[in-house]
Design a protein around this motif. Sequence first.
Motif, PDB file in Angstrom:
ATOM      1  N   ASN A 188      24.679  53.731  45.806  1.00 28.92           N
ATOM      2  CA  ASN A 188      25.423  52.703  45.068  1.00 28.92           C
ATOM      3  C   ASN A 188      24.548  51.860  44.140  1.00 28.92           C
ATOM      4  N   TRP A 189      23.277  52.208  43.974  1.00 31.17           N
ATOM      5  CA  TRP A 189      22.409  51.505  43.034  1.00 31.17           C
ATOM      6  C   TRP A 189      22.667  52.026  41.625  1.00 31.17           C
ATOM      7  N   PRO A 190      22.219  51.287  40.603  1.00 33.69           N
ATOM      8  CA  PRO A 190      22.342  51.806  39.234  1.00 33.69           C
ATOM      9  C   PRO A 190      21.739  53.209  39.138  1.00 33.69           C
ATOM     10  N   HIS A 191      22.340  54.056  38.337  1.00 37.59           N
ATOM     11  CA  HIS A 191      22.042  55.492  38.303  1.00 37.59           C
ATOM     12  C   HIS A 191      20.562  55.838  38.146  1.00 37.59           C
ATOM     13  N   GLU A 192      19.850  55.209  37.273  1.00 35.99           N
ATOM     14  CA  GLU A 192      18.455  55.556  37.017  1.00 35.99           C
ATOM     15  C   GLU A 192      17.467  54.650  37.754  1.00 35.99           C
ATOM     16  N   TYR A 193      17.902  53.980  38.794  1.00 41.15           N
ATOM     17  CA  TYR A 193      17.062  53.010  39.480  1.00 41.15           C
ATOM     18  C   TYR A 193      16.559  53.558  40.817  1.00 41.15           C
ATOM     19  N   TYR A 194      15.254  53.437  41.063  1.00 40.23           N
ATOM     20  CA  TYR A 194      14.640  53.901  42.308  1.00 40.23           C
ATOM     21  C   TYR A 194      13.713  52.837  42.873  1.00 40.23           C
TER      22      TYR A 194
END
Length: 132
Positions: A71-77
């Motif tokens: 559920n985090w922003p798509h390109e966020y790690y």
Amino acid sequence: MILPTKTSAGPELAVKKKLSENNVQVFGVKIPTVKILLKEMFDSPVEELYSIFITKELPSQRIVMKWRCRNWPHEYYATVALNFKDQATQTELQLECKGVPVCNEDSTRQCWQKQHFEEIRVLLQQTKVNAE
């Protein structure tokens, strides 16, 4: 596109300044982040627990990887470091997760404790049963 931010004086500014030291920018939007530290004991030797994560034999007992929650922003790690500490017949797994969005701190902590650590316990149990 960078979204505009509200500038103000007083306590709100101090809070924003403190959070800004741990911000990560995703698609022009700064996301406040935190670091999570967890420790968990497993009834297995270090090598057995380590082998759940890595299939090759490596001399290090530390794994660092990029990780994200669905559920985090798509390109966020976030960056996850796993440290394995030998405690006689048990192993202490120390997790350090840097860059967790502040709004997801509790759910990320619960995810690691209740989902990932429990899955590891199940895998270790299956390994013991299959070895018998």
